[in-house]
Design a protein around this motif. Sequence first.
Motif, PDB file in Angstrom:
ATOM      1  N   SER A 118      75.859 -14.821 -40.320  1.00  0.00           N
ATOM      2  CA  SER A 118      76.369 -14.355 -41.560  1.00  0.00           C
ATOM      3  C   SER A 118      75.337 -15.087 -42.688  1.00  0.00           C
ATOM      4  N   ALA A 119      74.824 -16.074 -42.403  1.00  0.00           N
ATOM      5  CA  ALA A 119      73.899 -16.674 -43.564  1.00  0.00           C
ATOM      6  C   ALA A 119      72.455 -15.842 -43.641  1.00  0.00           C
ATOM      7  N   GLY A 120      72.266 -15.301 -42.519  1.00  0.00           N
ATOM      8  CA  GLY A 120      70.914 -14.291 -42.507  1.00  0.00           C
ATOM      9  C   GLY A 120      71.282 -12.893 -43.148  1.00  0.00           C
ATOM     10  N   THR A 121      72.650 -12.473 -42.833  1.00  0.00           N
ATOM     11  CA  THR A 121      73.109 -11.297 -43.614  1.00  0.00           C
ATOM     12  C   THR A 121      72.998 -11.586 -45.245  1.00  0.00           C
ATOM     13  N   ILE A 122      73.449 -12.697 -45.629  1.00  0.00           N
ATOM     14  CA  ILE A 122      73.247 -12.792 -47.180  1.00  0.00           C
ATOM     15  C   ILE A 122      72.100 -12.833 -47.581  1.00  0.00           C
ATOM     16  N   SER A 123      70.998 -13.454 -46.977  1.00  0.00           N
ATOM     17  CA  SER A 123      69.803 -13.673 -47.362  1.00  0.00           C
ATOM     18  C   SER A 123      69.315 -12.315 -47.150  1.00  0.00           C
ATOM     19  N   PHE A 124      69.636 -11.436 -46.141  1.00  0.00           N
ATOM     20  CA  PHE A 124      68.927 -10.222 -45.971  1.00  0.00           C
ATOM     21  C   PHE A 124      69.501  -9.218 -47.198  1.00  0.00           C
ATOM     22  N   ALA A 125      70.465  -9.502 -47.806  1.00  0.00           N
ATOM     23  CA  ALA A 125      71.204  -8.672 -48.695  1.00  0.00           C
ATOM     24  C   ALA A 125      70.626  -9.097 -49.968  1.00  0.00           C
ATOM     25  N   ARG A 126      70.463 -10.355 -49.913  1.00  0.00           N
ATOM     26  CA  ARG A 126      69.861 -11.053 -51.329  1.00  0.00           C
ATOM     27  C   ARG A 126      68.419 -10.355 -51.530  1.00  0.00           C
ATOM     28  N   GLY A 127      67.463 -10.144 -50.483  1.00  0.00           N
ATOM     29  CA  GLY A 127      66.170  -9.653 -50.617  1.00  0.00           C
ATOM     30  C   GLY A 127      66.380  -8.106 -50.916  1.00  0.00           C
ATOM     31  N   LEU A 128      67.377  -7.482 -50.393  1.00  0.00           N
ATOM     32  CA  LEU A 128      67.482  -6.103 -50.597  1.00  0.00           C
ATOM     33  C   LEU A 128      68.002  -5.868 -51.968  1.00  0.00           C
ATOM     34  N   ALA A 181      82.983 -29.657 -50.386  1.00  0.00           N
ATOM     35  CA  ALA A 181      82.836 -30.006 -49.031  1.00  0.00           C
ATOM     36  C   ALA A 181      83.216 -28.780 -47.945  1.00  0.00           C
ATOM     37  N   MET A 182      82.301 -28.721 -47.046  1.00  0.00           N
ATOM     38  CA  MET A 182      82.845 -27.639 -45.994  1.00  0.00           C
ATOM     39  C   MET A 182      82.639 -27.918 -44.617  1.00  0.00           C
ATOM     40  N   ASN A 183      83.227 -27.032 -43.751  1.00  0.00           N
ATOM     41  CA  ASN A 183      83.035 -27.319 -42.250  1.00  0.00           C
ATOM     42  C   ASN A 183      82.444 -25.807 -41.779  1.00  0.00           C
ATOM     43  N   HIS A 184      82.284 -25.614 -40.610  1.00  0.00           N
ATOM     44  CA  HIS A 184      81.846 -24.315 -40.000  1.00  0.00           C
ATOM     45  C   HIS A 184      82.615 -22.947 -40.458  1.00  0.00           C
ATOM     46  N   GLY A 185      83.718 -23.399 -40.255  1.00  0.00           N
ATOM     47  CA  GLY A 185      84.853 -22.499 -40.555  1.00  0.00           C
ATOM     48  C   GLY A 185      84.720 -21.793 -42.027  1.00  0.00           C
ATOM     49  N   HIS A 186      84.693 -22.654 -42.964  1.00  0.00           N
ATOM     50  CA  HIS A 186      84.590 -22.565 -44.456  1.00  0.00           C
ATOM     51  C   HIS A 186      83.191 -21.827 -44.850  1.00  0.00           C
ATOM     52  N   GLY A 187      82.062 -22.339 -44.178  1.00  0.00           N
ATOM     53  CA  GLY A 187      80.823 -21.731 -44.447  1.00  0.00           C
ATOM     54  C   GLY A 187      80.750 -20.311 -44.000  1.00  0.00           C
ATOM     55  N   PHE A 188      81.316 -20.050 -42.641  1.00  0.00           N
ATOM     56  CA  PHE A 188      81.165 -18.684 -42.081  1.00  0.00           C
ATOM     57  C   PHE A 188      82.003 -17.789 -43.163  1.00  0.00           C
ATOM     58  N   SER A 189      83.029 -18.079 -43.504  1.00  0.00           N
ATOM     59  CA  SER A 189      84.138 -17.309 -44.340  1.00  0.00           C
ATOM     60  C   SER A 189      83.371 -16.938 -45.499  1.00  0.00           C
ATOM     61  N   ALA A 190      82.938 -17.995 -46.309  1.00  0.00           N
ATOM     62  CA  ALA A 190      82.076 -17.787 -47.699  1.00  0.00           C
ATOM     63  C   ALA A 190      81.070 -16.870 -47.488  1.00  0.00           C
ATOM     64  N   ASN A 191      80.040 -17.072 -46.248  1.00  0.00           N
ATOM     65  CA  ASN A 191      78.981 -16.087 -46.133  1.00  0.00           C
ATOM     66  C   ASN A 191      79.376 -14.765 -45.802  1.00  0.00           C
ATOM     67  N   LEU A 192      80.483 -14.513 -45.009  1.00  0.00           N
ATOM     68  CA  LEU A 192      81.025 -13.096 -44.653  1.00  0.00           C
ATOM     69  C   LEU A 192      81.164 -12.508 -46.014  1.00  0.00           C
ATOM     70  N   SER A 193      81.997 -13.222 -46.743  1.00  0.00           N
ATOM     71  CA  SER A 193      82.655 -12.616 -48.049  1.00  0.00           C
ATOM     72  C   SER A 193      81.480 -12.127 -49.027  1.00  0.00           C
ATOM     73  N   THR A 194      80.519 -13.132 -49.102  1.00  0.00           N
ATOM     74  CA  THR A 194      79.280 -12.782 -49.828  1.00  0.00           C
ATOM     75  C   THR A 194      78.401 -11.760 -49.585  1.00  0.00           C
ATOM     76  N   ALA A 195      78.181 -11.603 -48.173  1.00  0.00           N
ATOM     77  CA  ALA A 195      77.394 -10.595 -47.455  1.00  0.00           C
ATOM     78  C   ALA A 195      77.806  -9.230 -47.808  1.00  0.00           C
ATOM     79  N   LEU A 196      79.500  -9.061 -47.462  1.00  0.00           N
ATOM     80  CA  LEU A 196      80.149  -7.865 -47.668  1.00  0.00           C
ATOM     81  C   LEU A 196      79.839  -7.345 -49.217  1.00  0.00           C
ATOM     82  N   LEU A 197      80.198  -8.321 -50.095  1.00  0.00           N
ATOM     83  CA  LEU A 197      79.975  -7.622 -51.388  1.00  0.00           C
ATOM     84  C   LEU A 197      78.896  -7.553 -52.070  1.00  0.00           C
TER      85      LEU A 197
END
Length: 373
Positions: free
Chosen positions: A231-241, A291-307
């Motif tokens: 999900s983090a890689g997807t956001i970075s890819f989308a940001r570059g795009l 403050a965040m854990n793995h689940g928080h980070g994954f959810s935020a990343n997926l939301s950002t990537a989709l948008l």
Amino acid sequence: MIFAALFLATCFLAYGNGANDNFKGVASLFGSRTCSYKTAIAWATVTTFAGSISAIFLAQSLLKKFSAKGIVPDHLAGSEYFVLAVAIGAGLTIILATLSGFPISTTHALTGAIVGGGLIGPAVNFSALGKGFVVPLLFSPLLAIALGGTLYLAFHSARLALGLRKEWCICLGEEERIIAMPQPSSVIALRAIAPAASLTIDELENCRERYRGNVLAFTSQQVVDAAHFLSAGTISFARGLNDTPKIVALLLLWKVLDIRVGFITVALVMAIGGLLNARRIAETMSRKITAMNHGHGFSANLSTALLVVAASVYGLPVSTTHVSVGSLFGIGLLTGRANPRVIGAIVLSWLVTLPCAALLASAAYWLFLHLAT
């Protein structure tokens, strides 16, 4: 000479964009202690560069939109001095924010710079500006807050339904005790004795949170970490795009320059900016918003990537910064870990971005016009 200056100013803007934006996609990896800073920025660099190169084929609509045509008259958008002023105004604004540790929007900075130069023109189509730029920029963080919170609740409920529970960990360490020792001179001195073992049981603050259970042939933690990295890689890819064509649009006036060379150059300079100057933004995005854990980070990343991916495909100039910060804040509100003071400071920096870029660009354009006469 003017095109050489325009090329250098565009590279300056690309460097600032990389320094301010590259880490945003992987902030949750570093913030949740999934990986080190070096691993996170390396992953961001590779995936952002891939998105930047893909923009050559997938983001032509954004390339046309940020040529400034429609916001200002064609004769102004086609002026080398105007475009140079836009690049300088936006670049300086982003660099100043980066040095201060504030994650701001390249889209905001470019929009403000275009408006600032247009006011010197003077000619700005405020109707086109509102519909094509202001509305997406205004509503994208609100949508990100809602989507980030919704996805977190959905994944949290799914995890509980599947019986995947969190593991607690025991942290063993040492602590040094200081005791008073009587001396022959009747003076009591403080002396350290051998370290004693200490035991800490914690969920997140002192220990790395893990998930127990298995999914197919893998542990739950391995699956979560893999999804988090993806999900983090997807956001970075989308940001570059999404961001690369906005910057490359400044080079459209240089007709002899192959636009593909422009894309590759901007992609490389963005990567260098992120590698050299992303640390302050990393601390803000990873540690200070919530403050965040793995689940928080994954959810935020997926939301950002989709948008961001949806915005890139449909040519909507949303800000990756606004979306990623909004997603993290939305989850922080649900978990009660959000830092409203930091969010307030970030929002204030967003409000200052547009007028700051407008002022710098208008000053640069005014100076160029007077030097040319």
